[in-house]
Design an enzyme around this catalytic site. Structure first.
Site, PDB file in Angstrom:
ATOM      1  N   ASP A 122       0.816  -1.229   0.057  1.00 18.91           N
ATOM      2  CA  ASP A 122       0.107  -0.019  -0.097  1.00 18.91           C
ATOM      3  C   ASP A 122       0.878   1.206   0.013  1.00 18.91           C
ATOM      4  OD1 ASP A 122      -2.371   1.695   0.808  1.00 18.91           O
ATOM      5  OD2 ASP A 122      -3.288  -0.297   0.698  1.00 18.91           O
ATOM      6  N   HIS A 158      -3.262   6.166   3.898  1.00 21.42           N
ATOM      7  CA  HIS A 158      -4.136   5.104   3.200  1.00 21.42           C
ATOM      8  C   HIS A 158      -3.745   3.549   3.853  1.00 21.42           C
ATOM      9  CE1 HIS A 158      -5.980   2.228   0.309  1.00 21.42           C
ATOM     10  NE2 HIS A 158      -6.827   3.021   0.249  1.00 21.42           N
ATOM     11  N   SER A 418     -11.332  -0.587  -0.573  1.00 18.59           N
ATOM     12  CA  SER A 418      -9.890  -0.414   0.021  1.00 18.59           C
ATOM     13  C   SER A 418      -9.922  -0.979   1.434  1.00 18.59           C
ATOM     14  CB  SER A 418      -8.971   1.016   0.077  1.00 18.59           C
ATOM     15  OG  SER A 418      -8.678   1.084  -1.112  1.00 18.59           O
TER      16      SER A 418
END
Length: 544
Positions: A122, A158, A418
């Site tokens: 990620d 994220h 996600s």
């Protein structure tokens, strides 16, 4: 005889024309790139071509090019610094995560996910205190940050939120949030970032992550006269349950991270390299990829997609469970809402390679499909993807976040496929911990078979796949397929009708002739009756 000769000439002429056309097309096809010729075997875009193992790249263990930081990293918000988010997210209750963890602890006599390693590919993962000492450095494919181990800077915010859903374990008993597998180990690989861009100021190749001069950091290099642009919002912090708390910044459009997006870091090739390296070095049992590449479906496959396809097949064959987000519909990634699901408008990688990847769609708090979740025949299962609560990714934060700043001071809830994917990756870790002899295919099969199947043929559809995951069932249900017995398939109840005759027009001709004859007879009868009535003498007028 003349008619037969004419037919023979026509047939020979047609054959010659077809032969010439095929020969012309064959000569044209030579100039087309090899990868563009690999059309799906069944003629449908939803099916990728066969795996080309020659495309499997070696792991360089470094960025594909030199990148420089273009935006400030996620930071603590100035709003509500003293607010502690204690609310338990709805998805945690919906999936009965607490009960699932109790089942694993009782069965193993240890923690929930102990000994299982989950790779998070990620934007990196921040060293948050609620990951304790279970966060490990995996690799750096963007830029080597100052003073941090490879993969342990999350400038975007994220990857830390994804990792939190998988394995966070709060040390505050009043906090309701907890990761799905809070005793599992997270191995972080920073593979992409929207806060970095290609550095075109020099042709110097990117330095190896094992050493060399760092190419960037949260702050400009010492002595630099150029400050980094500020982040787009107030930054991450401890959000409140009613939405009035802190959030994360920069914004995350529908919670997604797109590979090969112009002006950002992250390519399909480096993704393939990481997957290959994880398999070679046996660095993880489960891989979570909440990153996607979205493009229009046109019947072809790009070289980068071939590399990822070869890599996921390689890793799956090595016994690794591969989980990926199904993708978020945006202006640049249109929803697959066409009539024929097998001819999608949009292809999403890695989910496209469903033979080796368990892709995850998102549901909302109503239990329905989240509107942003991309549909497709490759969707495997679904999990909660809205109103997300997870670790605050800001540096030096020790709390949670439930908001993100999309632009300026505009805050919105954290959402996206996600964040549905890590629920499934966490469940895979729990299943691995309880069923230690179960291989990767067996783990995926257990998750699929125990999901809440939709009311669709075969128990799956293109919205939630085999259904919303059911962690308790996945950890307790006995599956016939695991003991060598296939589940019984009910015999179809066929209607007792005569066989269809699709090759003869005689029945239709007879039916039409009978109908036409009946109409003619009816018309004649009406004509005769009318004639008789007209020829009959009128009745005499009554006398007064």
């Amino acid at each position: 005889m003349s008619a037969g000769r004419r037919f023979g000439v026509t047939r020979r002429t047609t054959t010659a024309l077809l032969t010439g056309t095929i020969g012309f097309l064959s000569s044209v096809a030579v100039a087309v790139p090899v990868w563009a010729q690999q059309a799906p075997a069944d003629g449908y875009y939803a099916t990728p071509p066969p795996v080309d193992s020659s495309k499997l790249p070696a792991d360089s263990r470094q960025p594909d090019k030199k990148y420089k930081q273009s935006k400030g990293c996620v930071q603590r918000s100035t709003l509500g610094q003293n607010i502690v988010l204690k609310t338990r997210p709805w998805g945690q209750d919906y999936l009965q995560i607490d009960k699932a963890q109790e089942i694993v602890r009782a069965a193993t006599g240890g923690g929930a996910g102990t000994g299982v390693k989950v790779a998070v590919v990620d934007t990196g993962v921040t060293q948050h205190p609620w990951l304790q000492d279970r966060l490990k450095s995996g690799g750096e494919y963007v830029a080597t940050p100052n003073g941090k181990q490879p993969g342990l800077e999350d400038c975007d915010g994220h990857g830390t939120e994804v990792a939190g859903i998988i394995a966070a374990r709060p040390d505050n008993p009043e906090v309701g949030f907890i990761g799905v597998a809070p005793d599992a180990t997270i191995v972080s690989y920073r593979q992409l970032s929207e806060n970095y861009e290609p550095d075109t100021s020099t042709s110097t190749p990117a330095s190896n992550t094992a050493g060399g001069t760092p190419s960037s950091s949260t702050n400009p290099p010492a002595g630099s006269d150029t400050a980094l642009p500020p982040s787009s919002g107030g930054g991450g912090g401890q959000g409140s349950g009613d939405g009035n708390g802190d959030g994360t910044s920069p914004g995350q459009s529908n919670g997604g991270r797109q590979l090969e997006k112009a002006g950002t870091a992250g390519t399909l090739k480096t993704l393939a390299e990481i997957i290959r390296g994880i398999a070679d070095r046996k660095e993880a049992d489960v891989i979570n990829m909440s990153v996607d590449n979205c493009r229009p479906a046109n019947g072809s496959i790009t070289e980068g997609e071939q590399q990822v396809q070869a890599a996921v097949h390689y890793a799956a064959s090595a016994g690794i469970v591969i989980v990926a987000a199904a993708g978020n519909a945006t202006d640049t990634c249109p929803q697959n809402d066409q009539p024929d699901a097998k001819r999608p408008k949009t292809i999403v990688t890695p989910p496209w390679f469903a033979d080796d990847v368990l892709s995850v769609g998102a549901i909302d708090e109503t239990g329905g499909v989240a509107p942003f979740s991309v549909h497709g025949p490759w969707v495997g299962v679904a999990a909660p993807g809205t109103k997300i609560i997870s670790l605050d990714p800001a540096e030096n934060s020790d709390g949670l976040a439930n908001l993100t700043f999309e632009s300026g001071d505009k805050a919105s809830e954290i959402q996206g496929t996600s964040f549905a994917a890590p629920y499934v990756a966490g469940l895979a870790a729990l299943v691995k911990a309880k069923y230690q002899n179960l291989d990767a295919k067996g783990i995926i099969n257990r998750i699929k078979e125990t999901a809440q199947h939709p009311a669709a043929p075969g128990g799956r559809d293109n919205f939630v796949g085999y259904g919303v995951i059911d962690p308790v069932a996945a950890l307790t249900q006995s599956l016939p397929s695991e003991v060598g017995n296939q589940a019984p398939i009910p015999s179809p109840q066929l209607a007792q009708l005569p066989p269809a005759n699709d090759h003869s027009s005689t029945p239709m001709i007879v039916a039409l002739a009978g109908t036409g004859g009946g109409l003619v007879a009816l018309l004649i009868t009406l004509f005769v009756m009318r004639t008789i009535r007209r020829n009959q003498p009128s009745a005499p007028a009554s006398r007064r």
